[in-house]
Design an enzyme around this catalytic site. Structure first.
Site, mmCIF file in Angstrom:
data_model
loop_
_atom_site.group_PDB
_atom_site.id
_atom_site.type_symbol
_atom_site.label_atom_id
_atom_site.label_comp_id
_atom_site.label_asym_id
_atom_site.label_seq_id
_atom_site.Cartn_x
_atom_site.Cartn_y
_atom_site.Cartn_z
ATOM 1 N N HIS A 63 25.783 -6.534 11.827
ATOM 2 C CA HIS A 63 25.777 -6.673 10.365
ATOM 3 C C HIS A 63 25.725 -5.315 9.679
ATOM 4 C CE1 HIS A 63 21.404 -6.017 9.495
ATOM 5 N NE2 HIS A 63 21.183 -6.590 10.669
ATOM 6 N N ASP A 172 18.695 -0.675 11.506
ATOM 7 C CA ASP A 172 18.972 -2.111 11.486
ATOM 8 C C ASP A 172 20.001 -2.378 10.391
ATOM 9 O OD1 ASP A 172 18.855 -4.895 11.402
ATOM 10 O OD2 ASP A 172 16.905 -4.945 10.408
ATOM 11 N N GLU A 200 23.162 -10.386 6.246
ATOM 12 C CA GLU A 200 22.288 -10.872 7.314
ATOM 13 C C GLU A 200 20.839 -10.891 6.865
ATOM 14 O OE1 GLU A 200 19.624 -10.454 10.935
ATOM 15 O OE2 GLU A 200 19.843 -9.159 9.177
ATOM 16 N N GLU A 201 20.438 -9.901 6.102
ATOM 17 C CA GLU A 201 19.035 -9.744 5.735
ATOM 18 C C GLU A 201 18.546 -10.798 4.743
ATOM 19 O OE1 GLU A 201 17.227 -7.950 7.388
ATOM 20 O OE2 GLU A 201 18.306 -6.186 8.101
ATOM 21 N N HIS A 311 12.722 -2.186 8.687
ATOM 22 C CA HIS A 311 12.726 -2.475 7.243
ATOM 23 C C HIS A 311 11.812 -1.530 6.470
ATOM 24 C CE1 HIS A 311 14.183 -6.935 7.765
ATOM 25 N NE2 HIS A 311 14.944 -6.051 8.393
#
Length: 346
Positions: A63, A172, A200-201, A311
């Site tokens: 992603h 990420d 995606e998140e 994150h």
């Protein structure tokens, strides 16, 4: 080249739903090797011709989006109100620098501790307690540069440090994107479909449409996953370890992974001398949660980069783990596409 690609990608803003700059970078690179198509949601699908057709049509996914912030309004004093996009712990935003999509810099600000009541000092601030300070004198000045719907990301750069480690935001999943870009530069043995997905998140949204459009029989999801190999964390809760190799999942909160693929990937790592480890805590999730349920069902393998402080402004990963993910993904893709793993017991 992999490290340079990752550095480039980590420095591009791409909050969920606003992945344009990341997609354009990838499209310019991938367009040299395959047919690039962008679907209506913003996913980039790259069809790469190989030396022959696969026995099992395979999709390799990563992603493009990252967590961040979206502006919701401006106060009379010129501060920006915002909402988080994706899962961000308020503890990691205190006094952090951010950069808006137009390049304006800011600071995540909250009430100073000496102005707090005792009860306020005793608890962690909530996300709604923060504002973004861009140095504007008032609302009118701020609105010259910012409007609701604009996005911001942590302003934290990319830096090698320690013994083979890197720290950056958006590892990420720019790590997965970098691996896929490097993979497609070499002509594959079989035709492959590479998907660089959006959102995606915020709920695996792009993967759902990408998998429907690609319609593969199998998928390999490349991701970054939580590593909790930290002082004070019990061994059984550490999930996976930075420096321990590619992390393979057998289950998370959105997927029960194909057990034959999981076991075969572990054996493949041992056979080829590629460092790999199991993700030992059932937690989190990734695009596999949407992909494996698409169409008539898609057999799915997840290969992840262990990453500390996911994150946050400063994710930490080992270059050796990223290289292990690249090596294992390449070998697994060959085995799956050839049909070698189809007879494996499920």
């Amino acid at each position: 080249m992999l490290t340079e690609t990752l550095q480039d990608l980590c420095q591009l803003p791409g909050v969920s739903g606003h992945e344009e700059k990341v997609r354009e970078y990838i499209r310019l690179r991938a367009g040299k090797y395959g047919d690039c198509q962008t679907d209506r949601l913003g996913n980039l699908l790259v069809y790469r011709k190989g030396k022959k057709r696969p026995a099992v049509p395979l999709m390799l996914d990563a992603h493009m989006d990252e967590v961040g912030f979206i502006i919701t309004g401006v106060t009379e004093e010129g501060y920006l109100r915002f909402a988080p996009v994706g899962g961000i712990d308020p503890a990691v935003v205190i006094a952090r620098r951010v950069v808006l999509e137009n390049g304006i810099k800011g600071v995540l600000a909250s009430k100073p501790v000496h102005m707090m009541a005792a009860a306020e000092r005793a608890k962690m601030p909530e996300m709604e307690d923060f504002l973004i300070d861009i140095g504007a004198a008032d609302r009118a000045e701020a609105e010259k540069y910012v409007r609701p719907g604009d996005t911001a990301v942590f302003d934290s750069g990319y830096e090698p440090f320690g013994d083979g480690l890197i720290r950056a935001r958006a590892i990420d999943d720019r790590a997965g994107c970098a691996v896929l870009l490097e993979m497609m530069e070499e002509e594959p043995e079989y035709d492959m479909i590479y998907t660089f997905t959006v959102q995606e998140e915020v709920g695996l949204r792009g993967a759902k449409t990408a998998a429907f459009g690609a319609a593969p029989a199998a998928a390999i999801v490349l991701e970054a996953t939580t590593a909790a190999d930290l002082c004070g964390v019990p061994e059984e809760s550490r999930v996976c370890k930075v420096g321990g190799g590619a992390a393979l999942s057998f289950m998370d909160r959105s997927t029960l992974y194909d057990p034959a693929y999981y076991k075969a990937a572990l054996a493949l790592g041992n056979e080829k001398g590629i460092a790999c480890q199991s993700k030992t805590v059932v937690a989190g999730g990734n695009n596999a949660g949407a992909i494996h349920k698409s169409g008539k069902g898609i057999r799915t393998l997840s290969v992840s980069v262990p990453c500390r402080y996911l994150h946050s402004p400063y994710c930490v990963a080992a270059l050796s783990d990223i290289q292990a993910v690249a090596a294992l993904a390449k070998e697994a893709a060959l085995r799956i596409a050839s049909g070698a793993w189809e007879a494996a017991e499920r």
